[in-house]
Motif scaffolding. Structure first.
Motif, PDB file in Angstrom:
ATOM      1  N   LEU A 151      25.194  38.053  71.241  1.00  0.00           N
ATOM      2  CA  LEU A 151      23.745  38.087  71.902  1.00  0.00           C
ATOM      3  C   LEU A 151      22.620  37.448  71.366  1.00  0.00           C
ATOM      4  N   GLU A 152      22.486  37.333  70.022  1.00  0.00           N
ATOM      5  CA  GLU A 152      21.480  36.991  69.352  1.00  0.00           C
ATOM      6  C   GLU A 152      21.852  36.026  68.169  1.00  0.00           C
ATOM      7  N   PRO A 153      22.652  34.907  68.617  1.00  0.00           N
ATOM      8  CA  PRO A 153      23.105  34.153  67.302  1.00  0.00           C
ATOM      9  C   PRO A 153      22.097  33.411  66.609  1.00  0.00           C
ATOM     10  N   GLU A 154      20.725  33.457  66.624  1.00  0.00           N
ATOM     11  CA  GLU A 154      19.747  32.687  66.042  1.00  0.00           C
ATOM     12  C   GLU A 154      18.777  33.874  65.169  1.00  0.00           C
ATOM     13  N   THR A 155      19.179  35.329  65.171  1.00  0.00           N
ATOM     14  CA  THR A 155      18.573  36.237  64.422  1.00  0.00           C
ATOM     15  C   THR A 155      18.386  36.162  63.080  1.00  0.00           C
ATOM     16  N   LEU A 156      17.145  36.505  62.394  1.00  0.00           N
ATOM     17  CA  LEU A 156      16.970  36.259  61.123  1.00  0.00           C
ATOM     18  C   LEU A 156      17.582  37.034  60.492  1.00  0.00           C
ATOM     19  N   GLN A 157      18.119  38.302  61.033  1.00  0.00           N
ATOM     20  CA  GLN A 157      18.953  39.307  60.216  1.00  0.00           C
ATOM     21  C   GLN A 157      20.688  38.780  60.027  1.00  0.00           C
ATOM     22  N   ARG A 158      20.681  37.744  60.617  1.00  0.00           N
ATOM     23  CA  ARG A 158      22.188  37.246  60.742  1.00  0.00           C
ATOM     24  C   ARG A 158      23.083  37.098  59.404  1.00  0.00           C
ATOM     25  N   PRO A 159      22.093  36.913  58.213  1.00  0.00           N
ATOM     26  CA  PRO A 159      22.952  36.925  57.005  1.00  0.00           C
ATOM     27  C   PRO A 159      23.604  38.350  56.595  1.00  0.00           C
ATOM     28  N   SER A 160      22.595  39.249  56.850  1.00  0.00           N
ATOM     29  CA  SER A 160      22.685  40.552  56.245  1.00  0.00           C
ATOM     30  C   SER A 160      23.804  41.353  57.094  1.00  0.00           C
ATOM     31  N   ILE A 161      23.634  40.935  58.463  1.00  0.00           N
ATOM     32  CA  ILE A 161      24.505  41.560  59.344  1.00  0.00           C
ATOM     33  C   ILE A 161      26.121  40.963  59.097  1.00  0.00           C
ATOM     34  N   ILE A 162      26.079  39.725  58.969  1.00  0.00           N
ATOM     35  CA  ILE A 162      27.509  39.085  58.474  1.00  0.00           C
ATOM     36  C   ILE A 162      28.101  39.846  57.206  1.00  0.00           C
ATOM     37  N   LYS A 163      27.191  40.117  56.266  1.00  0.00           N
ATOM     38  CA  LYS A 163      27.668  40.640  54.956  1.00  0.00           C
ATOM     39  C   LYS A 163      28.164  42.130  55.446  1.00  0.00           C
ATOM     40  N   LEU A 164      27.515  42.783  56.339  1.00  0.00           N
ATOM     41  CA  LEU A 164      27.706  44.105  56.789  1.00  0.00           C
ATOM     42  C   LEU A 164      29.327  44.180  57.482  1.00  0.00           C
ATOM     43  N   ILE A 165      29.287  43.065  58.355  1.00  0.00           N
ATOM     44  CA  ILE A 165      30.717  42.884  59.082  1.00  0.00           C
ATOM     45  C   ILE A 165      31.788  42.892  58.166  1.00  0.00           C
ATOM     46  N   SER A 166      31.443  41.914  57.226  1.00  0.00           N
ATOM     47  CA  SER A 166      32.572  41.627  56.022  1.00  0.00           C
ATOM     48  C   SER A 166      33.047  42.885  55.411  1.00  0.00           C
TER      49      SER A 166
ATOM     50  N   HIS B 144      32.566  53.732  61.721  1.00  0.00           N
ATOM     51  CA  HIS B 144      32.553  52.489  61.355  1.00  0.00           C
ATOM     52  C   HIS B 144      33.197  51.339  62.206  1.00  0.00           C
ATOM     53  N   GLU B 145      34.205  51.660  62.864  1.00  0.00           N
ATOM     54  CA  GLU B 145      34.922  50.700  64.003  1.00  0.00           C
ATOM     55  C   GLU B 145      33.982  50.386  65.032  1.00  0.00           C
ATOM     56  N   GLY B 146      33.268  51.422  65.612  1.00  0.00           N
ATOM     57  CA  GLY B 146      32.370  51.274  66.771  1.00  0.00           C
ATOM     58  C   GLY B 146      31.288  50.320  66.188  1.00  0.00           C
ATOM     59  N   ALA B 147      30.645  50.752  64.896  1.00  0.00           N
ATOM     60  CA  ALA B 147      29.727  50.152  64.588  1.00  0.00           C
ATOM     61  C   ALA B 147      29.948  48.479  64.001  1.00  0.00           C
ATOM     62  N   LEU B 148      31.172  48.339  63.677  1.00  0.00           N
ATOM     63  CA  LEU B 148      31.673  46.919  63.376  1.00  0.00           C
ATOM     64  C   LEU B 148      31.592  46.320  64.863  1.00  0.00           C
ATOM     65  N   GLN B 149      32.139  46.718  65.839  1.00  0.00           N
ATOM     66  CA  GLN B 149      32.207  46.004  67.081  1.00  0.00           C
ATOM     67  C   GLN B 149      30.669  45.540  67.563  1.00  0.00           C
ATOM     68  N   ASP B 150      29.726  46.768  67.422  1.00  0.00           N
ATOM     69  CA  ASP B 150      28.259  46.344  67.922  1.00  0.00           C
ATOM     70  C   ASP B 150      27.764  45.489  67.006  1.00  0.00           C
ATOM     71  N   TYR B 151      27.890  45.334  65.863  1.00  0.00           N
ATOM     72  CA  TYR B 151      27.104  44.339  64.979  1.00  0.00           C
ATOM     73  C   TYR B 151      27.886  42.823  65.569  1.00  0.00           C
ATOM     74  N   LYS B 152      29.124  42.830  65.969  1.00  0.00           N
ATOM     75  CA  LYS B 152      29.705  41.571  66.469  1.00  0.00           C
ATOM     76  C   LYS B 152      29.032  41.278  67.829  1.00  0.00           C
ATOM     77  N   ILE B 153      28.838  42.055  68.683  1.00  0.00           N
ATOM     78  CA  ILE B 153      28.340  41.963  70.158  1.00  0.00           C
ATOM     79  C   ILE B 153      26.825  41.563  69.630  1.00  0.00           C
ATOM     80  N   TYR B 154      26.094  41.878  68.802  1.00  0.00           N
ATOM     81  CA  TYR B 154      24.679  41.655  68.732  1.00  0.00           C
ATOM     82  C   TYR B 154      24.760  40.376  68.146  1.00  0.00           C
ATOM     83  N   LEU B 155      25.438  39.829  67.374  1.00  0.00           N
ATOM     84  CA  LEU B 155      25.346  38.568  66.769  1.00  0.00           C
ATOM     85  C   LEU B 155      25.440  37.646  67.990  1.00  0.00           C
TER      86      LEU B 155
END
Length: 211
Positions: free
Chosen positions: A160-175, A147-158
């Protein structure tokens, strides 16, 4: 006069094979471009036929194995896809990260999450700015309970891709992951405090026994 005729004859002789070579390149390009068009239209079976036709030409593009691999991936023929992607990764250095990325996708679909994570590692090592690899590695790490590695990867993805359509769901996952990490840290701290208290209690009991 003879010189002129000879000169014309030479030009004709040289021009003909050059023209044939041009046609050969043109047909190869047509097969390859046709395959790409069919793949974009989600017609992978027909795309495979076109890419095979292109692969038989002497001027075959270096990325032919990438497109064959992706076509077989779309068809659900994972073993064939892996064969072409593995072969292409060795011969097409410019696009090596794309071969690794698609191999990671196949391993993920097969439930081989350790292999999937490693393939995404290879992708990122070859191209550290390729955002989809971070997203997919995060998903693989979730499956592996990293989970710690996944958390860091989600943050890096956002990042790199700040305008992604998946942003709301990824932010929820990060939270959720951050909350879980906080709860895990609290539980760990509580367990450590409880162990320390138990050890102190035992030490006190041992001390009393001596008197």
């Amino acid at each position: 006069m003879k010189i002129q005729l000879y000169h014309f004859s030479l030009k004709k002789t040289v021009f003909f094979p050059i023209f044939l070579l041009f046609l050969q390149v043109l047909y190869c390009a047509d097969y390859f471009e046709e395959g790409k068009r069919l793949l974009l239209e989600d017609r992978p079976g027909e795309a495979v036929t076109a890419f095979f036709a292109a692969s038989k030409e002497s001027t075959v593009p270096p990325s032919i194995n990438l497109y064959l691999g992706v076509s077989y991936l779309r068809l659900g023929k994972y073993n064939e896809a892996l064969s072409y992607l593995s072969l292409g990764r060795k011969t097409d250095a410019v696009n090596s990260y794309l071969y690794s990325y698609n191999m990671g996708n196949i391993y993920f679909l097969q439930g081989r999450f350790d292999a999937s994570e490693q393939a995404y590692n290879d992708t990122i090592a070859a191209n550290g700015l390729y955002a989809p690899a971070f997203l997919n590695r995060a998903n693989a790490r979730i499956k592996l309970d990293k989970h710690e590695g996944a958390l860091q990867d989600y943050k890096i993805y956002l990042n790199l891709e700040p305008e992604t359509l998946q942003r709301p769901s990824i932010i929820k996952l990060i939270s959720l992951l951050e909350s879980a990490a906080e709860e895990a840290a609290k539980a760990k701290a509580f367990a450590e405090a409880q162990r320390a208290a138990e050890e102190a209690e035992r030490a006190a009991e041992e001390k009393l026994k001596k008197y």
